[in-house]
Design an enzyme around this catalytic site. Structure first.
Site, PDB file in Angstrom:
ATOM      1  N   SER A  68       5.116  32.507  24.883  1.00  0.00           N
ATOM      2  CA  SER A  68       5.102  31.285  25.670  1.00  0.00           C
ATOM      3  C   SER A  68       3.759  30.604  25.484  1.00  0.00           C
ATOM      4  O   SER A  68       2.888  31.133  24.791  1.00  0.00           O
ATOM      5  CB  SER A  68       5.325  31.607  27.150  1.00  0.00           C
ATOM      6  N   LYS A  69       3.619  29.460  26.134  1.00  0.00           N
ATOM      7  CA  LYS A  69       2.396  28.662  25.980  1.00  0.00           C
ATOM      8  C   LYS A  69       1.124  29.465  26.258  1.00  0.00           C
ATOM      9  O   LYS A  69       0.085  29.191  25.692  1.00  0.00           O
ATOM     10  CB  LYS A  69       2.444  27.466  26.940  1.00  0.00           C
ATOM     11  N   ARG A  70       1.249  30.445  27.151  1.00  0.00           N
ATOM     12  CA  ARG A  70       0.089  31.292  27.458  1.00  0.00           C
ATOM     13  C   ARG A  70      -0.518  31.897  26.197  1.00  0.00           C
ATOM     14  O   ARG A  70      -1.670  32.228  26.135  1.00  0.00           O
ATOM     15  CB  ARG A  70       0.548  32.477  28.323  1.00  0.00           C
TER      16      ARG A  70
END
Ligand code: GLU
Length: 500
Positions: free
Chosen positions: A254-256
């Site tokens: 994910s963006k993390r």
């Protein structure tokens, strides 16, 4: 017997940017279609009116094009089975929903959201998986029809028969779900919009899709879709569910984890062919199990669903960088120079539009720094010593002190600087260096290092053979950030070092 033509589709919902997981799904479909000489269809699944936006459709098409995929039929180009945008196919869905109601394979459901939520809570409290109780299944069809006619809001639900729904998944093998856990799913919402599991089946069937290749987050939708195929009396296509992509910490990517959308890779200066090669290897491997550098032709020639792994694939930015370095070395300097423009413009080094002489010069710049780059986004940092030369600035104090504390270096520079005149060519530079060697008795690094520091303001960097013509030619261009010539550099150097 002739083989049925393979037809596959990529069916994104225009609700955001294209995530690498979806990009890989698109790529696998494309490779599968091209391997079989079949058709690749782009269908836009925009029935979720609240989350879909036309702007995302435009950007996802741009991103897929940048990624290097092409499709044979799609929302932007039409085709024999259009329209290819679900919001334009509502009448088709309504027609099949009515047919199912008439055949009593589907029924109207008048349960309110509050009622359904209360049921859900009871099930959750009792530790059961929530599913629809089937309350409206028992209503008399005539009575339901009358209520709908009178204007009462109603959804349409599919009657799920008893038994199991199984398919031979091309990645996961035999997969089975009991009808009990499904409950009667909504196929048309009370606002008239079709549910995803209904629209997708009608579209896949009418568009002649032979293989559904998609992410395994859709595995639990497949039994519901099989139920729709059954109810409509249609044969189901083959299914292949691709494993999830994980980040290095083994949680869903994910963006993390950093860059995850096609757009972010483009912005990072990753070449699309590197990303295609990389994503193709994320969960798939060629028959020999080891070749890693594969062109499109190589991928297409070997792509098969047999070599897709079931286990989740871990995204490895280092490997992508490695492939990107490979493809950058293959690319022409003219292409890389063009691609470098936004990065250098962002740093304020050049201004757009870039005139041809500057572009030609940028080819030299890219060529000089290329071997130190993972991606083009590192270009402005790597070429800083070309655009910024401030030997008298405090940031250079340490480098200057280090240089000037070395008597040998002082000697070299004292002899070297007065010899340099404009314009300096690399050949002339070699001649001067040779004379310096004789005069000072210093050679190799002892000779060239002080000269490098004086000319570039840095202790390491690209070869002087490449840098000298870059400084000289760059100084003649009119750039927002003036590139200093060799003599300009040495003049400034002399001013603060007091030698030469
Ligand atoms: N619109 C779905 C999604 O974006 C695609 C589902 C499918 O491929 O069947 O996840």
């Amino acid at each position: 017997m002739t083989e049925t033509t393979v037809r596959v589709r990529f069916a994104p919902s225009p609700t955001g940017y294209v995530h690498v997981g979806n990009a890989r799904t698109a790529l696998f479909n494309w490779l599968f279609a091209r391997y079989h000489g079949g058709a690749f269809v782009l269908r836009i699944e925009d029935t979720d009116v609240e989350r879909s936006e036309a702007q995302y459709e435009t950007s996802l098409i741009e991103d897929l094009r940048w990624f290097g995929l092409d499709w044979d039929e799609g929302s932007d180009k039409g085709g024999p089975f259009g329209p290819y945008r679900q919001s334009e196919r509502k009448d088709i869905y309504a027609q099949y929903a009515t047919e199912l109601i008439q055949q009593r394979r589907a029924y109207y459901c008048f349960c309110s959201p509050e009622q359904l939520e209360a049921e859900r809570q009871v099930a959750l409290k009792a530790g059961r998986q929530p599913r629809y109780s089937g309350r409206c299944r028992a209503l008399e069809p005539e009575e339901s029809a009358a209520r709908v006619k009178a204007g009462e809001p109603a959804a349409i639900r599919l009657k799920i028969p008893e038994g199991a729904f199984s398919w031979d998944d091309l990645v996961h093998g035999l997969t089975s779900f009991s009808g009990d856990v499904i409950g009667d799913p909504i196929i048309v919402r009370s606002d008239g919009n079709p549910a995803y599991n209904f629209a997708v089946v009608i579209d896949d069937h009418l568009m002649g899709i032979t293989h559904v290749i998609r992410g395994d987050d859709h595995i639990s939708n497949t039994p519901r879709q099989l139920a729709v195929y059954q109810a409509l009396g249609w044969p189901a296509p083959a299914f292949a569910h691709l494993s999830t992509i994980l980040g290095p910490d083994r949680t869903r990517l994910s963006k993390r984890h950093g860059a995850t959308s096609l757009e972010s890779f483009r912005e990072m200066g990753v070449l699309p062919e590197a990303l295609r090669n990389y994503l193709a290897l994320l969960g798939w491997s060629p028959a020999d199990g080891k070749t890693e550098i594969l062109s499109d032709a190589g991928l297409i020639a070997q792509f098969s669903l047999d070599h897709i792994t079931k286990s989740p694939a871990v995204f490895d930015q280092e490997k992508l960088n490695w492939l990107n370095r490979h493809y950058m070395k293959q690319a022409t300097m003219a292409r890389l120079a063009k691609l470098s423009v936004p990065f250098l413009a962002r740093a304020g080094y050049i201004a757009e539009p870039v005139p041809n002489p500057t572009l030609a010069w940028l080819e030299r710049v890219v060529d000089a720094v290329l071997k130190n780059l993972d991606t083009l986004s590192q270009l402005s940092e790597a070429s800083r010593l070309i655009f910024e030369y401030e030997p008298c600035s405090p940031s250079h104090q340490a480098i200057m002190d280090h240089l000037l504390n070395d008597n040998g270096a002082r000697e070299v520079l004292t002899a070297f600087i007065p010899q340099v005149s404009e314009p300096l060519t690399y050949e002339k530079f070699r001649e001067i260096a040779k004379a310096m060697q004789k005069q000072t008795g210093r050679k190799g690094r002892e000779l060239f290092h002080p000269i490098r520091v004086a000319l570039t303001g840095a202790e390491s960097g690209p070869e002087l053979e490449k840098l000298i013509p870059i400084f000289e030619e760059g100084s003649k261009l009119s750039l927002p950030h003036h590139v200093k010539s060799c003599t300009e550099r040495l003049r400034e150097f002399r001013e603060c070092a007091g030698i030469g």
